[in-house]
Scaffold this motif. Structure first.
Motif, mmCIF file in Angstrom:
data_model
loop_
_atom_site.group_PDB
_atom_site.id
_atom_site.type_symbol
_atom_site.label_atom_id
_atom_site.label_comp_id
_atom_site.label_asym_id
_atom_site.label_seq_id
_atom_site.Cartn_x
_atom_site.Cartn_y
_atom_site.Cartn_z
ATOM 1 N N ARG A 180 1.455 -10.886 3.922
ATOM 2 C CA ARG A 180 2.294 -10.808 5.119
ATOM 3 C C ARG A 180 3.754 -11.135 4.781
ATOM 4 O O ARG A 180 4.671 -10.434 5.198
ATOM 5 N N SER A 181 3.945 -12.223 4.048
ATOM 6 C CA SER A 181 5.317 -12.636 3.774
ATOM 7 C C SER A 181 6.001 -11.707 2.772
ATOM 8 O O SER A 181 7.195 -11.415 2.903
ATOM 9 N N ARG A 207 11.089 -7.359 -11.147
ATOM 10 C CA ARG A 207 11.467 -5.977 -10.851
ATOM 11 C C ARG A 207 10.251 -5.053 -10.913
ATOM 12 O O ARG A 207 10.193 -4.057 -10.216
ATOM 13 N N ARG A 208 9.311 -5.394 -11.788
ATOM 14 C CA ARG A 208 8.150 -4.527 -11.980
ATOM 15 C C ARG A 208 6.925 -5.016 -11.196
ATOM 16 O O ARG A 208 5.917 -4.332 -11.147
ATOM 17 N N ARG A 209 7.033 -6.177 -10.633
ATOM 18 C CA ARG A 209 5.872 -6.798 -9.991
ATOM 19 C C ARG A 209 5.457 -6.008 -8.750
ATOM 20 O O ARG A 209 6.247 -5.788 -7.839
ATOM 21 N N ASP A 238 -3.513 -12.220 -5.784
ATOM 22 C CA ASP A 238 -4.287 -12.052 -7.024
ATOM 23 C C ASP A 238 -3.934 -13.144 -8.031
ATOM 24 O O ASP A 238 -2.792 -13.596 -8.074
ATOM 25 N N ARG A 247 5.636 0.776 -4.371
ATOM 26 C CA ARG A 247 6.199 1.861 -5.179
ATOM 27 C C ARG A 247 5.059 2.848 -5.455
ATOM 28 O O ARG A 247 3.993 2.426 -5.912
ATOM 29 N N TYR A 307 5.074 -11.084 10.140
ATOM 30 C CA TYR A 307 5.254 -12.402 9.524
ATOM 31 C C TYR A 307 6.492 -13.106 10.074
ATOM 32 O O TYR A 307 7.535 -12.500 10.271
ATOM 33 N N MET A 363 9.641 -9.782 3.256
ATOM 34 C CA MET A 363 10.771 -9.954 2.347
ATOM 35 C C MET A 363 11.134 -8.659 1.634
ATOM 36 O O MET A 363 12.306 -8.392 1.379
ATOM 37 N N HIS A 364 10.125 -7.866 1.304
ATOM 38 C CA HIS A 364 10.410 -6.630 0.568
ATOM 39 C C HIS A 364 10.759 -5.472 1.499
ATOM 40 O O HIS A 364 11.078 -4.384 1.025
ATOM 41 N N SER A 419 4.063 -5.437 -5.135
ATOM 42 C CA SER A 419 3.937 -6.303 -3.953
ATOM 43 C C SER A 419 2.470 -6.540 -3.608
ATOM 44 O O SER A 419 2.110 -7.578 -3.069
ATOM 45 N N GLU A 420 1.641 -5.556 -3.920
ATOM 46 C CA GLU A 420 0.228 -5.664 -3.537
ATOM 47 C C GLU A 420 -0.529 -6.702 -4.363
ATOM 48 O O GLU A 420 -1.696 -6.962 -4.114
ATOM 49 N N ARG A 455 -1.819 -6.018 -14.085
ATOM 50 C CA ARG A 455 -3.147 -5.647 -14.613
ATOM 51 C C ARG A 455 -3.274 -5.988 -16.090
ATOM 52 O O ARG A 455 -4.323 -6.385 -16.558
ATOM 53 N N ARG A 458 -4.820 -9.343 -17.121
ATOM 54 C CA ARG A 458 -6.217 -9.667 -16.844
ATOM 55 C C ARG A 458 -7.015 -9.992 -18.114
ATOM 56 O O ARG A 458 -7.694 -11.018 -18.164
ATOM 57 N N GLU A 471 5.500 -8.661 2.522
ATOM 58 C CA GLU A 471 5.815 -7.461 3.287
ATOM 59 C C GLU A 471 7.160 -7.633 4.007
ATOM 60 O O GLU A 471 8.000 -6.741 3.997
#
Lengths: 621, 299
Positions: free
Chosen positions: A97-98, A272-274, A281, B52, B83, A102-103, A276-277, A286, A289, A100
Motif C-alpha cells: 500500500r505504501s 533504481r532497479r528494485r 518479500d 515497470r 494508503y 510513494m511510487h 515495487s512488487e 529474484r 533468492r 504504491e
C-alpha cells in the motif's frame, strides 16, 4: 493558472522538502527519545559540576570525555541506531500500500532516495547534535571548552553515522520485509568474522594443534569491529606538566566512511532497479533468492550442525577430535533444515517440499563435502610451521608457564621452539589420539613479519622413556622448560621498555599485605629489587615450569608484580604487567628485601615455617 | 491519451499481463472491466508508474510514465486500498499531497470541506472505511489531475456520496477535459458514466470500444416459435448464448439489431423482438466465449 504551467516540472529535482519534513515529523518519537536519553549525559555532568565544584575540571579532561564518548559509545550507538532510522525511512518499501503511494507521486526514485537518505542521516545526527550542543554549552559556561576536540568529535560522529547508515540503507534495498531488515543488517555487520569464527571452530574439531581461536583476519569487514580496533585515545606528554590527548584512527574512519558512501551508491543503484512488487518479500530481487537459500543453509550447517554433533555424536569420537563422517551427517541434516527454512521464508508458505528432492540431495552433498574438505586439511594447516626468516616473535605458554616472548633477536630460542614444533608434528597420530596424556597444554603463538599471527596448541605429557633421545619432543620440552633462559626471558624487560613500578605482596597471613609500592618516584628501590630478581633468574635460582606432575619447588606466599611500559611505533606507550612468585632459592631477591628493610629475618623465617608446615621439610630444598 | 502497448508483466511465473493493449482517449470516462484476476489493477499500477513492464510500453501523452515525474504529475490515482500515514489527519495528508502535486488546488480543498463534511483535524485511521474513501477523493480531486485513475473507486461509499463523487468527477470531465480511467465491478454504475469500455481477461484486453459501439454490436433477441418446431438459425449468425422458457427463446447474437432481425425473420418466428443489452450482460456473454460462462449453482 494555465494547466501546462502548473504541472510541468521545470527541472529535475533531487530533493523533496515535503517528504523530508514528513519523515522528520512522522518519526520524531525515535529521534526525540534518543535525544532525551542522550541528554542525560550532559545533565549528569552538569549535576556533578554543581555538586563537586566545576573549577577542578580541566579542558584536557573535557577533551578526554569527548574522545572517550567518540571512541567507546558512538560506534555502538551509531551501529544500533542506524538500523532503526533505516527501518523507518525505508518502511514504505515494505508494504504494497505504501510503496504504491510513494511510487505514484510525481517524483523519480533518485529524488525519493536522496530525500530518504538525508532524512535518515538527519534523524541520526539530531540526537548527537542535541547532546553535543548541551555538553559544549556546559563546557563554555564552566570554562573548560576545547574547540579542537569538539570539531574532531563532530567529524568522528559524522563519519560513523554515514558509515552505518550507508550499510543499513544497502541492506534495506536487498529485502522487502521489514522484519528481515534488522536480521540482515546484523548478519552483514558481523558476517565475515562470524563465518571465520565458525569455520575456525569447526576446523579445530578436526585439525591437530589448530587452536580454534579466530585470527580476526576478516574483522575489517565488520565495521563495528574495525572501528573499535582502530579508534582510540592517545596521550602524549607535552612540555608542560599535563599530557595532551588525541583521538587516533581517523584514517580508518575515513575508509569506512568511503565504504559507507559506496554502499549508499550501491543502494541507489539497487533502488533504481528494485521492483515495487517486491514489498513484503524477504528477497527484493529474484537473483538474491539462491544467495539467501545457500547462505542460510551454510550458516545452519556450521552452527546447528556443530551443536547437533556436540549433543549426540561426541561419545562416538576418539580423542578430542571429531569424527568427520558423523559431523558430515549432522551438517547435511542441518544444512537441509536451513535450506527449507529459507525456502519457506521466500515462498511465504510451508509447502516447499514437493519437487525439491533433487535440490535437497545437492544441499546435503555440498554440506557433507564442505565438512570433509575442512577435515581433510586441504590447505595443510596442521603441518604449517613458519619459516625462521618469517618469524618476528614467538611466544610459548603452558598451564604453569605464563606467555613468554622471544623475538628474532633471540634467534637460538626461536629456533629451539620451531624445532620442538616440528618434532611434535612428526608424531601427529599419537598426539591426535592423546596417547601421551594431557598434563601439558603447550600454546605456541608466532607473530610473523607480515603482521599476521599463527597459534597452535598441543596437549601431551612428557614421556620419561624418551628423554634420552634429544631429537624427541619429550626431551626438547624438558630441556626447554629447565633452561634458565626461559625464566630470564620472563622477567627481562625489553630494550624499548622502562620499569615503572614493582609491587610486593605477602599473602602468608591470609591477605595481601603490601610490602612495597614502588612507583617512578621511588624508582631506586624498584630498580634494586628488579635487578636482584633478574640476577636470581640468570643464576637459575627461579625454577622453570614443571616438566612432570609434582616437579619443581614450592614458592612462598609472596608475589611481585612488575610493571613496565614500552614505546609504541605509532607513538604513545603500552603498559605490561608480570607477576613472579618468591621461592626460597631466590637468595638475591630475599637478600635485597632484607637490605631494603622491606622484610625482617623473622618474617623470612615465618615464611620458611609456613612452607615446611604445608609441604614438609623437603619444601626448603 | 493513455496508451498501453503490448504490455507484459510476470510475477513469479504468473503472467499477470499478457500483451495488454489499452488506449484511453482524452476527455472521457474509460471503464476497465474484467473478472477477478484479469489484470485490471496490474495495468493500473503500470499506468500510475508503480510497476515497470517486462516488455511493451506504457505511455501518457506519448511519453513513458515509469520514472517520469513530468508525466506522473499529470496523473492522480485512488487505488482500491488507499494508503495514508498512520497518525495523519486530513490536513496532514493535504499538506503532503500539496508538496508533490504542482497543480494542487488549495481553494478547491477549502470548498470541498463542505461537500465531504469530514473534520480536517480528524485522524484518518479512526474514520470509517467509507469516510477514508471520501478523504481519498477529496485530496485526489484537489490535485487537479489531467488523468484520474481509479481502481474500485466507490466501494464503501453510501449511495448519496457515490452520486456526489461521480458528479464532481463528471463536472471535471466536462469543464476541464479530465480523463477518467476507472476499474470497477459495478457495471451498472459504469454504464451510466463510461464513454469507452475495455474488457480484460487473463492479462489481455479482449474488447475495447465505445460503449455505444459495444451495445450496438451485440443484441438480445426474444423469439416465439410454433409449438413443436425446433428453431434452426441461419449459420452465418454468431450466437453467443441461447436459453428458452417454454416457447420463448432468448438469443444473444453478435451484430447490429436490424441486421440480425432481418436474418431471423425468414425463419418464421411467431414473434421476434430485439432488446438492448446492459453492460453487465455484454460482459457476461463476451467473457462466456473466454470460458467464463456463468455456471448454475445448485445448492
Amino acid at each position: 493558472m494555465n494547466w501546462e504551467v502548473s504541472t510541468m516540472q521545470s527541472k529535475r529535482s533531487f530533493f523533496n522538502r515535503t517528504l523530508f519534513r514528513k519523515n522528520l515529523t512522522r518519526f520524531w518519537p525515535l529521534w526525540g527519545i534518543v535525544s532525551a536519553v542522550g541528554s542525560l549525559m550532559p545533565l549528569y555532568v552538569l549535576l556533578e559540576l554543581l555538586n563537586g565544584g566545576g573549577a577542578r575540571v580541566t579542558s584536557l579532561e573535557f577533551t578526554q570525555l569527548l574522545y572517550t564518548v567518540a571512541a567507546m559509545a558512538v560506534p555502538a550507538v551509531s551501529c544500533a541506531y542506524a538500523i532503526l532510522c533505516a527501518m523507518l525511512v525505508w518502511s514504505y518499501l515494505y508494504s504494497p500500500r505504501s510503496v504504491e503511494l510513494m511510487h505514484t507521486l510525481p517524483v523519480d526514485r533518485t529524488c525519493l532516495f536522496v530525500t530518504s537518505v538525508l532524512s535518515g542521516l538527519a534523524m541520526m545526527l539530531i540526537p548527537y547534535a542535541v547532546v553535543g550542543a548541551l555538553t559544549c554549552l556546559i563546557a563554555l559556561v564552566f570554562g573548560f571548552f576545547d574547540f579542537t576536540a569538539a570539531c574532531f568529535t563532530v567529524l568522528a560522529v559524522v563519519l560513523m553515522t554515514v558509515t552505518f547508515f550507508g550499510l543499513a540503507t544497502f541492506c534495506a534495498m536487498l529485502t522487502g520485509n521489514v522484519f528481515a531488515l534488522p536480521v540482515l543488517y546484523l548478519l552483514v555487520n558481523f558476517l565475515a568474522p562470524l563465518l571465520e569464527a565458525l569455520v575456525v571452530t569447526l576446523s579445530s574439531q578436526f585439525l591437530l594443534g589448530f587452536s580454534g581461536s579466530s585470527q580476526g583476519i576478516f574483522d575489517f569487514l565488520a565495521p563495528i569491529f574495525g572501528i573499535y580496533e582502530n579508534i582510540s585515545l592517545e596521550y602524549v606528554p607535552t612540555r608542560g606538566a599535563a599530557e595532551a590527548c588525541y583521538l587516533v584512527g581517523f584514517g580508518t574512519l575515513f575508509l569506512y566512511f568511503l565504504a559507507g558512501l559506496a554502499l549508499l551508491g550501491l543502494g541507489y543503484l539497487l533502488y533504481r532497479r528494485r521492483p515495487s512488487e517486491s514489498a513484503g518479500d524477504v528477497a527484493a530481487f529474484r537473483g538474491l533468492r539462491p544467495v539467501f537459500r545457500w547462505g542460510l543453509a551454510l550458516l545452519s550447517a556450521l552452527t546447528l550442525g556443530y551443536l547437533l554433533y556436540e549433543l549426540f555424536c561426541t561419545p562416538f569420537q576418539w580423542g578430542c577430535y571429531a569424527n568427520p563422517a558423523f559431523m558430515a551427517v549432522c551438517m547435511a541434516i542441518t544444512g537441509l533444515l536451513g535450506w527449507y527454512a529459507a525456502s519457506m521464508f521466500l515462498e511465504k508458505s510451508l509447502r516447499v517440499f514437493k519437487g525439491s528432492l533433487k535440490s535437497a540431495v545437492v544441499v546435503c552433498a555440498v554440506m557433507a563435502a564442505l565438512c570433509f574438505a575442512i577435515s581433510a586439511d586441504l590447505f595443510g594447516i596442521e603441518d604449517r610451521v613458519p619459516a625462521l626468516e618469517d618469524i618476528h616473535a614467538v611466544s610459548i605458554a603452558d598451564m604453569d608457564l605464563r606467555a613468554t616472548y622471544f623475538t628474532e633477536d633471540d634467534r637460538e630460542m626461536v629456533e629451539r621452539i620451531v624445532r620442538l614444533h616440528r618434532a611434535l608434528l612428526s608424531d601427529k597420530e599419537g598426539l591426535r589420539r592423546e596417547a601421551y596424556g594431557d598434563y601439558h597444554c603447550l600454546l605456541l603463538t608466532y607473530t610473523l613479519k607480515n603482521g599476521t599471527a599463527l597459534s597452535r596448541v598441543y596437549r601431551f605429557s612428557v614421556q620419561e622413556d624418551r628423554l634420552d633421545d634429544p631429537a624427541s619432543w619429550s626431551a626438547q620440552v624438558a630441556a626447554l622448560y629447565r633452561d634458565p633462559a626461559l625464566v630470564v626471558s620472563q622477567v627481562t624487560i625489553p630494550d624499548n621498555g622502562t620499569l615503572t613500578s614493582i609491587f610486593a605482596y605477602d599473602f602468608a597471613n591470609g591477605y595481601g599485605e603490601e610490602l612495597l609500592e614502588s612507583s617512578e618516584a621511588q624508582s631506586s628501590s624498584a630498580k634494586v629489587l628488579y635487578d636482584a630478581i633478574l640476577q636470581d633468574a640468570r643464576e637459575g635460582n627461579i625454577p622453570g615450569p614443571p616438566v612432570f606432575p609434582g616437579d619443581g619447588e614450592y614458592p612462598y606466599d609472596v608475589r611481585f608484580e612488575i610493571e613496565y611500559r614500552t614505546v609504541e611505533e605509532r607513538g604513545g606507550y603500552q603498559h605490561h604487567y608480570d607477576a613472579i612468585q618468591l621461592y626460597p632459592s631466590m637468595e638475591h631477591t630475599i637478600g635485597t628485601l632484607l637490605d631494603l628493610e622491606l622484610v625482617t629475618e623473622a618474617r623470612v623465617e615465618l615464611w620458611n615455617q609456613a612452607l615446611v608446615e604445608q609441604y614438609g621439610e623437603d619444601a626448603l630444598g | 491519451m493513455i496508451e498501453v502497448k503490448n504490455a507484459v508483466k510476470t510475477f513469479e511465473g504468473f503472467r499477470a499481463l499478457d500483451g495488454a493493449d489499452i488506449t484511453v482517449p482524452d476527455g472521457g470516462v474509460y471503464g476497465l472491466v474484467g473478472p477477478n484476476g484479469a489484470g485490471k489493477s496490474t495495468v493500473i499500477r503500470h499506468i500510475t508508474g508503480i510497476y515497470r513492464p517486462d516488455s511493451g510500453e506504457v505511455l501518457v501523452e506519448g511519453e513513458p510514465v515509469y520514472e517520469n515525474p513530468a508525466q506522473k504529475a499529470l496523473l492522480a490515482a485512488i487505488p482500491d486500498d488507499w494508503y495514508y500515514f498512520q497518525s495523519a489527519t486530513v490536513a496532514d495528508m493535504m499538506r503532503f499531497y500539496r508538496g508533490f502535486y504542482p497543480a494542487f488546488d488549495t481553494a478547491r480543498y477549502e470548498r470541498f470541506k463542505e461537500v465531504f463534511a469530514i473534520p480536517e483535524k480528524a485522524v484518518i485511521r479512526r474514520l470509517s472505511k467509507g469516510m477514508q474513501k471520501q478523504v481519498a477523493f477529496w485530496l485526489t480531486m484537489c490535485c487537479r489531475p489531467r488523468y484520474l485513475i481509479l481502481d474500485e473507486p466507490v466501494d464503501g461509499l453510501d449511495p448519496v456520496m457515490r452520486r456526489q463523487v461521480w458528479s464532481i468527477m463528471m463536472s471535471d470531465v466536462a469543464e476541464h477535459g479530465t480523463t477518467v480511467l476507472v476499474s470497477s465491478h459495478n457495471l451498472r454504475e459504469l454504464e451510466d458514466v463510461c464513454d469507452h469500455v475495455g474488457i480484460m481477461n487473463k492479462g489481455k484486453v479482449l474488447i475495447e470500444r465505445s460503449l455505444n459501439d459495444l451495445q450496438e454490436n451485440i443484441v438480445k433477441l426474444q423469439a416465439v416459435w410454433k409449438p413443436g418446431e425446433a428453431p434452426v438459425l441461419p449459420k452465418e449468425l454468431e450466437v453467443l448464448h441461447i436459453s428458452h422458457v417454454g416457447r420463448v427463446y432468448t438469443y444473444i447474437v453478435r451484430g447490429k439489431a436490424a441486421e440480425v432481425t432481418a436474418r431471423l425473420e425468414p425463419c418464421g418466428p411467431l414473434m421476434l423482438e430485439a432488446l438492448p443489452l446492459s453492460l453487465e450482460e455484454i460482459f457476461i456473454y463476451e467473457l462466456g466465449g473466454e470460458h467464463y460462462a456463468v455456471k448454475e449453482i445448485i445448492l
